[in-house]
Motif scaffolding. Structure first.
Motif, mmCIF file in Angstrom:
data_model
loop_
_atom_site.group_PDB
_atom_site.id
_atom_site.type_symbol
_atom_site.label_atom_id
_atom_site.label_comp_id
_atom_site.label_asym_id
_atom_site.label_seq_id
_atom_site.Cartn_x
_atom_site.Cartn_y
_atom_site.Cartn_z
ATOM 1 N N VAL A 110 15.244 41.571 33.679
ATOM 2 C CA VAL A 110 14.570 42.856 33.869
ATOM 3 C C VAL A 110 13.093 42.632 34.179
ATOM 4 O O VAL A 110 12.521 43.287 35.067
ATOM 5 N N LEU A 111 12.460 41.712 33.460
ATOM 6 C CA LEU A 111 11.045 41.419 33.709
ATOM 7 C C LEU A 111 10.842 40.821 35.098
ATOM 8 O O LEU A 111 9.855 41.127 35.776
ATOM 9 N N ASP A 112 11.762 39.967 35.526
ATOM 10 C CA ASP A 112 11.658 39.390 36.863
ATOM 11 C C ASP A 112 11.791 40.471 37.932
ATOM 12 O O ASP A 112 11.093 40.443 38.957
ATOM 13 N N LEU A 113 12.690 41.429 37.687
ATOM 14 C CA LEU A 113 12.849 42.537 38.623
ATOM 15 C C LEU A 113 11.572 43.370 38.694
ATOM 16 O O LEU A 113 11.117 43.767 39.784
ATOM 17 N N ALA A 114 10.965 43.626 37.542
ATOM 18 C CA ALA A 114 9.716 44.386 37.504
ATOM 19 C C ALA A 114 8.613 43.645 38.247
ATOM 20 O O ALA A 114 7.813 44.250 38.965
ATOM 21 N N ALA A 115 8.563 42.315 38.093
ATOM 22 C CA ALA A 115 7.541 41.516 38.777
ATOM 23 C C ALA A 115 7.712 41.596 40.291
ATOM 24 O O ALA A 115 6.727 41.694 41.034
ATOM 25 N N ARG A 116 8.960 41.552 40.753
ATOM 26 C CA ARG A 116 9.202 41.664 42.198
ATOM 27 C C ARG A 116 8.806 43.046 42.715
ATOM 28 O O ARG A 116 8.301 43.182 43.832
ATOM 29 N N THR A 117 9.025 44.056 41.895
ATOM 30 C CA THR A 117 8.642 45.416 42.278
ATOM 31 C C THR A 117 7.133 45.507 42.448
ATOM 32 O O THR A 117 6.638 46.105 43.414
ATOM 33 N N LEU A 118 6.389 44.907 41.531
ATOM 34 C CA LEU A 118 4.929 44.938 41.606
ATOM 35 C C LEU A 118 4.395 44.121 42.775
ATOM 36 O O LEU A 118 3.287 44.382 43.261
ATOM 37 N N ALA A 119 5.162 43.154 43.221
ATOM 38 C CA ALA A 119 4.709 42.284 44.310
ATOM 39 C C ALA A 119 4.878 42.927 45.681
ATOM 40 O O ALA A 119 4.370 42.396 46.684
ATOM 41 N N GLN A 120 5.552 44.051 45.752
ATOM 42 C CA GLN A 120 5.757 44.723 47.027
ATOM 43 C C GLN A 120 4.444 45.315 47.542
ATOM 44 O O GLN A 120 3.563 45.670 46.757
ATOM 45 N N ASP A 121 4.329 45.423 48.858
ATOM 46 C CA ASP A 121 3.128 46.007 49.455
ATOM 47 C C ASP A 121 2.939 47.444 48.987
ATOM 48 O O ASP A 121 1.818 47.876 48.711
ATOM 49 N N GLU A 122 4.038 48.191 48.911
ATOM 50 C CA GLU A 122 3.997 49.551 48.402
ATOM 51 C C GLU A 122 4.884 49.615 47.163
ATOM 52 O O GLU A 122 6.104 49.562 47.258
ATOM 53 N N VAL A 123 4.267 49.697 46.005
ATOM 54 C CA VAL A 123 5.004 49.628 44.743
ATOM 55 C C VAL A 123 5.877 50.862 44.560
ATOM 56 O O VAL A 123 5.430 51.996 44.736
ATOM 57 N N ASP A 124 7.141 50.621 44.221
ATOM 58 C CA ASP A 124 8.055 51.703 43.876
ATOM 59 C C ASP A 124 7.858 51.989 42.387
ATOM 60 O O ASP A 124 8.433 51.327 41.529
ATOM 61 N N HIS A 125 7.018 52.983 42.088
ATOM 62 C CA HIS A 125 6.669 53.257 40.695
ATOM 63 C C HIS A 125 7.878 53.687 39.867
ATOM 64 O O HIS A 125 8.001 53.326 38.695
ATOM 65 N N ALA A 126 8.768 54.441 40.488
ATOM 66 C CA ALA A 126 9.963 54.889 39.762
ATOM 67 C C ALA A 126 10.842 53.706 39.383
ATOM 68 O O ALA A 126 11.384 53.640 38.271
ATOM 69 N N GLU A 174 0.217 49.197 35.484
ATOM 70 C CA GLU A 174 1.542 48.569 35.526
ATOM 71 C C GLU A 174 1.443 47.055 35.374
ATOM 72 O O GLU A 174 2.322 46.429 34.758
ATOM 73 N N GLU A 175 0.388 46.484 35.902
ATOM 74 C CA GLU A 175 0.191 45.043 35.716
ATOM 75 C C GLU A 175 -0.040 44.720 34.235
ATOM 76 O O GLU A 175 0.469 43.698 33.730
ATOM 77 N N ARG A 176 -0.793 45.570 33.534
ATOM 78 C CA ARG A 176 -1.000 45.359 32.094
ATOM 79 C C ARG A 176 0.323 45.496 31.344
ATOM 80 O O ARG A 176 0.612 44.726 30.415
ATOM 81 N N THR A 177 1.101 46.482 31.738
ATOM 82 C CA THR A 177 2.410 46.665 31.114
ATOM 83 C C THR A 177 3.268 45.419 31.293
ATOM 84 O O THR A 177 3.915 44.955 30.344
ATOM 85 N N GLN A 178 3.249 44.868 32.502
ATOM 86 C CA GLN A 178 4.043 43.668 32.769
ATOM 87 C C GLN A 178 3.573 42.502 31.906
ATOM 88 O O GLN A 178 4.395 41.772 31.320
ATOM 89 N N ARG A 179 2.259 42.319 31.793
ATOM 90 C CA ARG A 179 1.735 41.229 30.959
ATOM 91 C C ARG A 179 2.115 41.439 29.491
ATOM 92 O O ARG A 179 2.476 40.491 28.789
ATOM 93 N N ASP A 180 2.030 42.678 29.043
ATOM 94 C CA ASP A 180 2.400 42.982 27.658
ATOM 95 C C ASP A 180 3.872 42.678 27.404
ATOM 96 O O ASP A 180 4.243 42.101 26.372
ATOM 97 N N HIS A 181 4.708 43.081 28.343
ATOM 98 C CA HIS A 181 6.146 42.821 28.195
ATOM 99 C C HIS A 181 6.433 41.322 28.169
ATOM 100 O O HIS A 181 7.286 40.855 27.400
ATOM 101 N N GLU A 182 5.736 40.584 29.010
ATOM 102 C CA GLU A 182 5.919 39.127 29.021
ATOM 103 C C GLU A 182 5.552 38.529 27.661
ATOM 104 O O GLU A 182 6.233 37.619 27.160
ATOM 105 N N ALA A 183 4.476 39.042 27.066
ATOM 106 C CA ALA A 183 4.042 38.541 25.764
ATOM 107 C C ALA A 183 5.070 38.875 24.683
ATOM 108 O O ALA A 183 5.358 38.054 23.796
ATOM 109 N N VAL A 184 5.622 40.065 24.742
ATOM 110 C CA VAL A 184 6.676 40.443 23.793
ATOM 111 C C VAL A 184 7.881 39.527 23.972
ATOM 112 O O VAL A 184 8.456 39.042 22.990
#
Length: 226
Positions: A110-126, A174-184
């Protein structure tokens, strides 16, 4: 009869006439009671088959809380999120000792999927929010307390508009959220309950403190022109 253990999950209630006589109430009053318990998720009336006790699963019984959050979420979001923070912080600590290798792997995916979403030129926030929700669901489920899981789902699952606003308008959220999730996740993988609690609490406090005002929430309903 249910609370006393005479009727359990999946059991069929006696026919209406018999049950009304046994309880000493009119059939009209009995129907009202059955309707109320059906709304609460305790009973399930099947056309032509009778009335049954449901699974009594906490998630089903607490589903009405989602409606309460819907009614108050836009104007009273912080109290609900504060409750969520308390519940999920403890759930993360419990999960550190209980999480299975399969669940840990699922959370990683799930975290890897979220990271790929953030890496897109236009982030799919949903899509990012869906991954966010899935990660929190895994953690709460692995805490081993179905009541906590049901409460977390009822509260966190109804905050889409707020998180959508945050992702669109708060730079780096969203980047902070991703970092927080990685830490968890790292704390869970290490079996470190205290670290898992601290990381989850810090993450949810950050979310709580950046909740949008009701007026700003209306912006989330508008097309994203960026």
């Amino acid at each position: 009869m249910i609370t006393g253990g005479e009727l359990g999950p999946g059991d069929r209630l006696p026919v209406e006439k018999e049950l009304a006589e046994r309880l000493g109430v009119s059939r009209g009053s009995l129907r009202e009671g059955v309707r109320a318990l059906t709304v609460l998720g305790v009973l399930d009336t099947r056309q032509g088959d009778g009335t049954y006790v449901t699974s009594l699963d906490p998630a089903r019984l607490m589903s009405s809380l989602q409606f309460v959050v819907d009614l108050h979420g836009d104007t009273s979001a912080r109290p609900f999120h504060a409750v969520r923070r308390v519940l999920e912080t403890e759930a993360a600590g419990l999960a550190a000792h209980r999480i299975t290798p399969e669940a840990l792997e699922e959370a990683r995916a799930v975290l890897d999927l979220a990271a790929r979403t953030l890496a897109q030129d236009e982030v799919d926030h949903a899509a990012f929010i869906e991954a966010d929700t899935a990660f929190h669901r895994i953690v709460s489920e692995q805490g081993g307390n179905p009541v906590v899981t049901a409460l977390v789902e009822a509260i966190a699952g109804r905050t889409f508009r707020e998180r959508l606003w945050r992702g669109r308008h708060e730079e780096g959220a969203e980047e902070r959220t991703q970092r927080d999730h990685e830490a968890v996740w790292r704390a869970l993988a290490a079996g470190d309950a205290e670290a898992a609690r601290v990381r989850m609490a810090a993450h949810l406090l950050d979310v709580e403190e950046s909740l949008p005002t009701p007026a700003r929430l209306d912006e989330a309903a508008q097309p994203d022109e960026s």
